[in-house]
Design a protein around this motif. Structure first.
Motif, PDB file in Angstrom:
ATOM      1  N   HIS A 188      31.974  58.182  46.455  1.00 53.13           N
ATOM      2  CA  HIS A 188      32.835  59.262  45.931  1.00 53.13           C
ATOM      3  C   HIS A 188      32.969  59.156  44.408  1.00 53.13           C
ATOM      4  O   HIS A 188      32.953  60.160  43.708  1.00 53.13           O
ATOM      5  CB  HIS A 188      34.229  59.202  46.581  1.00 53.13           C
ATOM      6  CG  HIS A 188      34.281  59.826  47.952  1.00 53.13           C
ATOM      7  ND1 HIS A 188      33.744  61.062  48.236  1.00 53.13           N
ATOM      8  CD2 HIS A 188      34.835  59.378  49.122  1.00 53.13           C
ATOM      9  CE1 HIS A 188      33.949  61.360  49.518  1.00 53.13           C
ATOM     10  NE2 HIS A 188      34.599  60.354  50.080  1.00 53.13           N
TER      11      HIS A 188
ATOM     12  N   ASP B  33      40.378  59.023  53.020  1.00 52.60           N
ATOM     13  CA  ASP B  33      39.501  59.128  54.179  1.00 52.60           C
ATOM     14  C   ASP B  33      40.135  58.537  55.424  1.00 52.60           C
ATOM     15  O   ASP B  33      40.638  57.416  55.398  1.00 52.60           O
ATOM     16  CB  ASP B  33      38.186  58.372  53.913  1.00 52.60           C
ATOM     17  CG  ASP B  33      37.321  59.079  52.887  1.00 52.60           C
ATOM     18  OD1 ASP B  33      37.046  60.266  53.093  1.00 52.60           O
ATOM     19  OD2 ASP B  33      36.953  58.439  51.896  1.00 52.60           O
TER      20      ASP B  33
ATOM     21  N   SER C 183      36.352  61.318  58.420  1.00 50.57           N
ATOM     22  CA  SER C 183      35.492  61.446  57.248  1.00 50.57           C
ATOM     23  C   SER C 183      34.101  60.880  57.494  1.00 50.57           C
ATOM     24  O   SER C 183      33.132  61.272  56.868  1.00 50.57           O
ATOM     25  CB  SER C 183      36.096  60.709  56.057  1.00 50.57           C
ATOM     26  OG  SER C 183      37.385  61.194  55.771  1.00 50.57           O
TER      27      SER C 183
ATOM     28  N   HIS D 186      41.166  60.637  46.550  1.00 51.47           N
ATOM     29  CA  HIS D 186      40.393  60.975  47.730  1.00 51.47           C
ATOM     30  C   HIS D 186      40.782  60.068  48.891  1.00 51.47           C
ATOM     31  O   HIS D 186      40.741  58.854  48.770  1.00 51.47           O
ATOM     32  CB  HIS D 186      38.906  60.821  47.413  1.00 51.47           C
ATOM     33  CG  HIS D 186      38.040  61.473  48.419  1.00 51.47           C
ATOM     34  ND1 HIS D 186      37.519  62.728  48.267  1.00 51.47           N
ATOM     35  CD2 HIS D 186      37.660  61.049  49.643  1.00 51.47           C
ATOM     36  CE1 HIS D 186      36.830  63.041  49.340  1.00 51.47           C
ATOM     37  NE2 HIS D 186      36.896  62.049  50.196  1.00 51.47           N
TER      38      HIS D 186
ATOM     39  N   HIS E 265      31.161  53.962  51.027  1.00 50.39           N
ATOM     40  CA  HIS E 265      31.498  55.394  51.020  1.00 50.39           C
ATOM     41  C   HIS E 265      32.409  55.724  49.826  1.00 50.39           C
ATOM     42  O   HIS E 265      32.196  56.718  49.123  1.00 50.39           O
ATOM     43  CB  HIS E 265      32.179  55.707  52.364  1.00 50.39           C
ATOM     44  CG  HIS E 265      32.691  57.114  52.543  1.00 50.39           C
ATOM     45  ND1 HIS E 265      32.044  58.045  53.338  1.00 50.39           N
ATOM     46  CD2 HIS E 265      33.800  57.736  52.062  1.00 50.39           C
ATOM     47  CE1 HIS E 265      32.752  59.180  53.327  1.00 50.39           C
ATOM     48  NE2 HIS E 265      33.818  59.020  52.567  1.00 50.39           N
TER      49      HIS E 265
ATOM     50  N   GLU F 133      31.943  64.575  51.973  1.00 55.62           N
ATOM     51  CA  GLU F 133      31.888  63.494  52.972  1.00 55.62           C
ATOM     52  C   GLU F 133      30.448  63.235  53.400  1.00 55.62           C
ATOM     53  O   GLU F 133      30.033  62.093  53.559  1.00 55.62           O
ATOM     54  CB  GLU F 133      32.754  63.828  54.193  1.00 55.62           C
ATOM     55  CG  GLU F 133      34.237  64.020  53.902  1.00 55.62           C
ATOM     56  CD  GLU F 133      34.842  62.905  53.066  1.00 55.62           C
ATOM     57  OE1 GLU F 133      34.324  61.778  53.065  1.00 55.62           O
ATOM     58  OE2 GLU F 133      35.834  63.179  52.382  1.00 55.62           O
TER      59      GLU F 133
HETATM   60 ZN   LIG Z   1      35.242  60.325  51.955  1.00 59.78          ZN
END
Ligand SMILES: [Zn+2]
Length: 157
Positions: free
Chosen positions: A75, A90, A94, A88, A71, A104
């Motif tokens: 990003h 999470d 998220s 960023h 993930h 997301e």
């Molecule tokens: Zn995220």
């Protein structure tokens, strides 16, 4: 969209072994992997001194850590972290399928496609006859829920 981006990354940075190792792909993409500094966080993506950095929570389950890494790679690759100011962060929310934040949603789709490559699933299902979701999830080292949604999104369920 995410599917095409992931395919290009897998073609160039994946050794074709299962499970996909997101840490190796991050390093191959020139990203640094670092420890997370907040207890209630699952992961972070930031640019520090011009270097793309991803972080994940080592106290969470292995499958969760793998998904978080994928993930956070997403990003960066999808251009969500543009400067040293746009760190960023999470938390568990998220990754929820109920999260409507487009970044997301994109990062989650990216992570799913990275950890569960379409080609790998097709080979397992159609050539090796592996149709059991928990066995597929185990082979790809993802949660059964993630596996279920991926199969659904690929139109295989
Ligand atoms: Zn995220």
């Amino acid at each position: 969209m995410e599917e095409a981006v992931v395919k290009r990354i897998l073609d160039a940075h994946w050794d074709k072994l299962l499970p996909v190792r997101p840490a190796d792909i991050a390093r191959s993409l020139g990203m640094r992997i670092d420890v997370l500094d907040g207890p209630d966080l699952s992961g972070e993506a930031e640019i520090r001194d011009g270097q793309k950095v991803i972080k994940f929570n080592r106290n969470e389950s292995t499958n969760r850590q793998r998904f978080t890494m994928a993930h956070e790679i997403g990003h960066h690759v999808l251009g969500h972290v543009t400067s040293s100011k746009s760190k960023h962060r999470d938390n568990a929310g998220s990754f929820s399928s109920g999260n409507n934040d487009w970044q997301e949603v994109q990062a989650n789709r990216f992570a799913a496609a990275l950890l569960m490559p379409k080609l790998a699933i097709e080979t397992l299902v159609y050539r090796e006859g592996m149709t059991n979701i928990s066995r597929l999830a185990e082979t790809l080292r993802v949660s059964e829920a993630a596996m279920y949604y991926r199969l659904k999104n690929l139109g295989m369920l």
